[in-house]
Structure formats: structure tokens, C-alpha cells
Motif scaffolding. Sequence first.
Motif, mmCIF file in Angstrom:
data_model
loop_
_atom_site.group_PDB
_atom_site.id
_atom_site.type_symbol
_atom_site.label_atom_id
_atom_site.label_comp_id
_atom_site.label_asym_id
_atom_site.label_seq_id
_atom_site.Cartn_x
_atom_site.Cartn_y
_atom_site.Cartn_z
ATOM 1 N N LYS A 2 51.175 -2.852 140.168
ATOM 2 C CA LYS A 2 52.384 -2.043 140.296
ATOM 3 C C LYS A 2 52.714 -1.880 141.778
ATOM 4 N N LYS A 3 53.977 -2.197 142.126
ATOM 5 C CA LYS A 3 54.422 -2.055 143.514
ATOM 6 C C LYS A 3 55.786 -1.389 143.550
ATOM 7 N N LYS A 4 56.015 -0.617 144.628
ATOM 8 C CA LYS A 4 57.305 0.040 144.846
ATOM 9 C C LYS A 4 57.998 -0.591 146.044
ATOM 10 N N PHE A 5 59.320 -0.706 145.936
ATOM 11 C CA PHE A 5 60.130 -1.299 146.992
ATOM 12 C C PHE A 5 61.368 -0.446 147.227
ATOM 13 N N ASN A 6 61.889 -0.491 148.435
ATOM 14 C CA ASN A 6 63.211 0.078 148.685
ATOM 15 C C ASN A 6 64.220 -0.916 148.137
ATOM 16 N N CYS A 7 65.312 -0.396 147.591
ATOM 17 C CA CYS A 7 66.338 -1.280 147.073
ATOM 18 C C CYS A 7 67.703 -0.683 147.371
ATOM 19 N N GLU A 8 68.711 -1.485 147.120
ATOM 20 C CA GLU A 8 70.082 -1.014 147.246
ATOM 21 C C GLU A 8 70.806 -1.354 145.956
ATOM 22 N N LYS A 32 61.245 0.299 136.874
ATOM 23 C CA LYS A 32 62.116 1.451 137.108
ATOM 24 C C LYS A 32 63.040 1.101 138.268
ATOM 25 N N VAL A 33 64.332 1.347 138.078
ATOM 26 C CA VAL A 33 65.313 1.196 139.146
ATOM 27 C C VAL A 33 65.946 2.575 139.313
ATOM 28 N N ASN A 34 65.642 3.239 140.415
ATOM 29 C CA ASN A 34 66.106 4.600 140.639
ATOM 30 C C ASN A 34 67.278 4.589 141.611
ATOM 31 N N PHE A 35 68.469 4.836 141.085
ATOM 32 C CA PHE A 35 69.682 4.834 141.897
ATOM 33 C C PHE A 35 69.657 5.939 142.959
ATOM 34 N N MET A 36 69.260 7.136 142.584
ATOM 35 C CA MET A 36 69.281 8.278 143.511
ATOM 36 C C MET A 36 68.340 8.076 144.699
ATOM 37 N N MET A 37 67.168 7.551 144.436
ATOM 38 C CA MET A 37 66.170 7.355 145.492
ATOM 39 C C MET A 37 66.259 5.968 146.128
ATOM 40 N N GLN A 38 67.061 5.081 145.523
ATOM 41 C CA GLN A 38 67.166 3.693 145.982
ATOM 42 C C GLN A 38 65.777 3.043 146.029
ATOM 43 N N LYS A 39 65.046 3.199 144.900
ATOM 44 C CA LYS A 39 63.697 2.644 144.770
ATOM 45 C C LYS A 39 63.625 1.732 143.556
ATOM 46 N N PHE A 40 62.820 0.704 143.678
ATOM 47 C CA PHE A 40 62.587 -0.267 142.619
ATOM 48 C C PHE A 40 61.079 -0.367 142.431
ATOM 49 N N LEU A 53 58.529 -11.100 140.417
ATOM 50 C CA LEU A 53 59.381 -10.370 141.367
ATOM 51 C C LEU A 53 60.615 -11.199 141.730
ATOM 52 N N ARG A 54 60.434 -12.483 142.007
ATOM 53 C CA ARG A 54 61.569 -13.355 142.336
ATOM 54 C C ARG A 54 62.551 -13.423 141.160
ATOM 55 N N GLN A 55 62.020 -13.559 139.959
ATOM 56 C CA GLN A 55 62.874 -13.602 138.771
ATOM 57 C C GLN A 55 63.621 -12.282 138.599
ATOM 58 N N ALA A 56 62.933 -11.173 138.812
ATOM 59 C CA ALA A 56 63.540 -9.846 138.656
ATOM 60 C C ALA A 56 64.697 -9.660 139.635
ATOM 61 N N ILE A 57 64.504 -10.052 140.879
ATOM 62 C CA ILE A 57 65.564 -9.926 141.881
ATOM 63 C C ILE A 57 66.747 -10.821 141.504
ATOM 64 N N SER A 58 66.465 -12.024 141.050
ATOM 65 C CA SER A 58 67.525 -12.947 140.640
ATOM 66 C C SER A 58 68.337 -12.378 139.475
ATOM 67 N N VAL A 59 67.669 -11.846 138.480
ATOM 68 C CA VAL A 59 68.345 -11.251 137.328
ATOM 69 C C VAL A 59 69.173 -10.048 137.768
ATOM 70 N N GLY A 60 68.604 -9.234 138.636
ATOM 71 C CA GLY A 60 69.328 -8.067 139.143
ATOM 72 C C GLY A 60 70.604 -8.450 139.858
ATOM 73 N N PHE A 67 72.872 -5.805 144.412
ATOM 74 C CA PHE A 67 71.471 -5.402 144.250
ATOM 75 C C PHE A 67 70.610 -6.153 145.236
ATOM 76 N N SER A 68 69.836 -5.419 146.009
ATOM 77 C CA SER A 68 68.902 -6.064 146.945
ATOM 78 C C SER A 68 67.602 -5.282 146.986
ATOM 79 N N VAL A 69 66.524 -5.985 147.280
ATOM 80 C CA VAL A 69 65.188 -5.402 147.315
ATOM 81 C C VAL A 69 64.557 -5.766 148.649
ATOM 82 N N GLU A 70 63.980 -4.761 149.331
ATOM 83 C CA GLU A 70 63.260 -4.999 150.590
ATOM 84 C C GLU A 70 61.818 -5.308 150.265
ATOM 85 N N CYS A 71 61.429 -6.570 150.400
ATOM 86 C CA CYS A 71 60.061 -6.977 150.084
ATOM 87 C C CYS A 71 59.164 -6.904 151.292
#
Length: 71
Positions: A2-8, A32-40, A53-60, A67-71
Motif C-alpha cells: 500500500k502506497k500513498k501519493f499526491n495527486c491532482e 482511494k482517490v480523495n478529492f479534498m486532500m488531493q491524495k491517491f 500503478l502505471r495502469q491505474a494512472i492511465s485509466v485515471g 488526473f495526475s499522480v506524483e510518483c
Amino acid sequence: MKKKFNCEIDCANCAAKVEEAIAALDGVNDVKVNFMMQKFTLDADEARFDDVLRQAISVGKKIEPDFSVEC
């Protein structure tokens, strides 16, 4: 693993759609994609985590182009 990332992401509705689509991917245990916290948060099989993770970002991005994720 399980990993957490900043996202937009632009809105709560988009976050819910992205979360639902990622949850359907093979190898995803939980997401979990949290809009308020901008966390993925992604929980996926450790052996395939980077690929999932690559597939998840592509689908997003297909659902919400901003949608973007800071890896």
C-alpha cells in the motif's frame, strides 16, 4: 503493498469515477482517490505494483484528462 501519493483531480465526482475504474483493474486490492486532500492511495500486489500503478494512472487519465499522480 500500500502506497500513498499526491495527486491532482478536479472534482469529487471525477474522483469517484476514477476510483471505481481503478478498483476494477486486475491486481488492485484497494484504492482511494480523495478529492479534498488531493491524495491517491493504492493497495496492489507487491510483485506487480509498478505495473498496476502505471495502469491505474492511465485509466485515471482516460476518465479525467487532468488526473495526475506524483510518483
